[in-house]
Design an enzyme around this catalytic site. Structure first.
Site, short mmCIF file in Angstrom:
data_model
loop_
_atom_site.label_atom_id
_atom_site.label_comp_id
_atom_site.label_asym_id
_atom_site.label_seq_id
_atom_site.Cartn_x
_atom_site.Cartn_y
_atom_site.Cartn_z
N LYS A 1 0.84 -1.20 0.00
CA LYS A 1 0.00 0.00 0.00
C LYS A 1 0.88 1.25 0.00
O LYS A 1 1.87 1.33 0.73
CB LYS A 1 -0.91 -0.02 1.23
CG LYS A 1 -1.95 1.10 1.28
CD LYS A 1 -2.82 0.96 2.52
CE LYS A 1 -3.89 2.04 2.61
NZ LYS A 1 -4.71 1.92 3.83
N SER B 1 -9.59 -0.25 7.17
CA SER B 1 -9.05 -0.14 5.82
C SER B 1 -8.33 -1.36 5.28
O SER B 1 -7.97 -1.40 4.11
CB SER B 1 -8.11 1.08 5.73
OG SER B 1 -8.84 2.27 5.85
N SER C 1 -9.65 2.10 2.93
CA SER C 1 -8.83 2.87 2.01
C SER C 1 -7.87 2.02 1.19
O SER C 1 -7.31 2.48 0.21
CB SER C 1 -8.04 3.93 2.78
OG SER C 1 -7.12 3.30 3.68
#
Length: 491
Positions: free
Chosen positions: A80, A179, A155
């Site tokens: 990420k 997330s 997210s």
């Protein structure tokens, strides 16, 4: 050669270890898969082709030299874009850091390299991890491989989408309010939030420092446990890092995979029963509960009366911390710099940079947090929210005196269409309704696929006490052994 992109991380590691495939071959296969499908998914913001192949060649050379390598050596991983990577762009999904190449690796990335994994690149995300759909990325939304007109969660939707699209067998996410777990649920993958402090935040671009938790994403529970073991543990560079060993999550996953939950007590949170989950989600969860019972678990109802206040408390605490953390992005030290024509004051340059660099959701949360921390309002808003956080922690403590773990749906609904909730922030925030409590408490949580609703994945969440991450892996692996894994339609 076998299509290695269809294999689990455990299978790939075994194949490389026995000489069935080289790390370079495995890496190239995943790079080819990314090239073939990511134009439709947009899971990656940056693919580090040269770096990945160089790392794979190094693994092959070390293995040929007889060096003993870790259990994930040669396995590709997607990271990420919230974690710093030396010399590799780290944008946090924001224009304000477009093109920034950090001079250092985060601890998580350092440990990934030490474990012999091969970093494929950086995955898409809601800007500064603020969002539940990956639609708030400055670089366009990611799409769900189950239906490319739908969101992959947020997210960390890019990491989950990369897994579901078979672009990577492992990925790293971060979980501030759900997330990791929520994208896992809506993409039919596994996402685990470790105990807060169980994984290092050093090099994690901060959103909410008392909540942010990096963690593993995978397609199976065992793969997630292996990745958790590789990245977890104390880090003296993170003041919130717990000086304690990582629980034996791998052994717990292996035990769970036997399908025996005899003697395990699981609590269903009463307050989550009336929160408006979609009928298909409720049906899949109820069926999963029946399955857990057949595996030997005892199911009891548990009241956690303050969980109903978790969402409003979170949306005061997290924005307050974000308004403080994001003050560092001022157009002076790094990242975007706008309006510096020699005729403007420093304050004007900072204002213009932030106006151009931050997206609407980030601005919304900065404004909310600054207001909650302002003179005359601090006690009424931020102070009260922290008191609610204490009450939620007490609910968890009382619950874990009666049960080994709590279970719930991971999210109230399946993946919704792109654009369906962007005009209504509150409806977007509801995506994290069931995941936020464990962030406020600091305990671990995992989402594991438990069924389908109208052809779309549903996730079951397991929440465990702090430092008892192994419990959630055992329960999740047992459920996975009974219901199997879920594969999206071919892209």
């Amino acid at each position: 050669m076998t299509d290695v992109t269809a294999l689990t991380a455990t299978q790939i590691a075994g194949l490389v270890a026995t000489g069935g495939a080289s790390a370079v071959e495995v890496t190239q296969a995943h790079l080819d898969r990314i090239a073939a499908v990511d134009g439709r998914i947009n899971a990656f913001l940056h693919v580090d082709t040269e770096g990945a192949l160089a790392a794979a060649r190094d693994i092959d050379a070390r293995r040929a030299a007889g060096e003993e390598l870790g259990p994930l050596a040669g396995v590709p991983v997607a990271v990420k874009d919230v974690l710093t990577t030396k010399g590799v762009p780290t944008t946090v999904g924001s224009k304000i850091l477009q093109g920034w190449r950090p001079p250092y690796d985060s601890t998580i990335v350092q440990r990934l390299r030490a474990a012999g994994t091969v970093m494929l690149g950086k995955t898409n995300m809601d800007e500064f991890a603020m969002g539940s759909s990956t639609e708030y990325s400055a670089y366009g939304p990611s799409r769900n491989p189950w239906d490319t007109d739908r969101i992959p969660g947020g997210s960390g939707g890019g990491s989950a989408a990369a897994l579901a699209a078979y672009e990577a067998p492992l990925a790293i996410g971060s979980d501030t309010g759900g997330s990791i777990r929520q994208p896992g649920a809506v993409t039919g993958t596994v996402g685990a939030k470790p105990t807060y402090g169980g994984t290092s935040r050093y090099g994690l671009v901060a959103f909410s420092s008392s909540l942010d938790t990096p963690g593993p994403c995978a397609r199976t529970v065992l793969d997630a446990a292996l990745l958790h073991a590789a990245i977890g543990g104390h880090d003296p560079r993170d003041s919130t890092s717990i000086p304690a060993p990582v629980p034996d999550v791998v052994a717990a996953a292996q035990l769970g995979a036997t399908g025996d939950l005899s003697g395990v007590r699981l609590g269903i949170v009463t307050e989550f029963g009336g929160e408006g989950a979609e009928p298909g989600v409720t049906a899949a969860f109820d069926e999963a509960v029946d399955t857990l019972t057949k595996l030997g678990a005892e199911i009891v109802e548990i009241s956690c009366p303050h969980f109903r206040y978790a969402l409003p408390a979170y949306y005061l605490i997290a924005p307050s911390e974000c308004s403080s953390n994001l003050a560092r992005f001022d157009g002076v030290r790094f990242g975007l710099r706008t309006g510096d024509d020699g005729n403007r004051s420093l304050e004007e340059v900072m204002s213009l940079t932030r106006e151009a660099g931050f997206g609407p959701e980030v601005k919304r949360r900065i404004i909310l947090g600054t207001y909650a921390l302002s003179s005359g309002y601090y006690d009424a808003y931020y102070g009260q929210a922290q008191k609610v956080r204490t009450l939620i922690t007490r609910d968890f403590t009382a619950a874990f005196e009666r049960v080994d773990a709590l279970i719930s749906p991971t999210t109230p609904f399946v993946a919704f269409p792109l654009g369906a909730r962007t005009s209504d922030p509150y409806q977007m925030y509801l995506a994290d309704l069931f995941t936020i409590p464990s962030n406020l408490y600091g305990g671990p949580g995992i989402s594991v696929p438990c069924g389908l609703s109208d052809g779309l994945p549903v996730g079951l969440q397991v929440m465990a006490p702090t430092l008892a991450d192994d419990r959630m892996y055992r329960v999740a692996a047992a459920l996975e052994s009974a219901v199997g894994t879920f594969t999206p339609p071919a892209l």
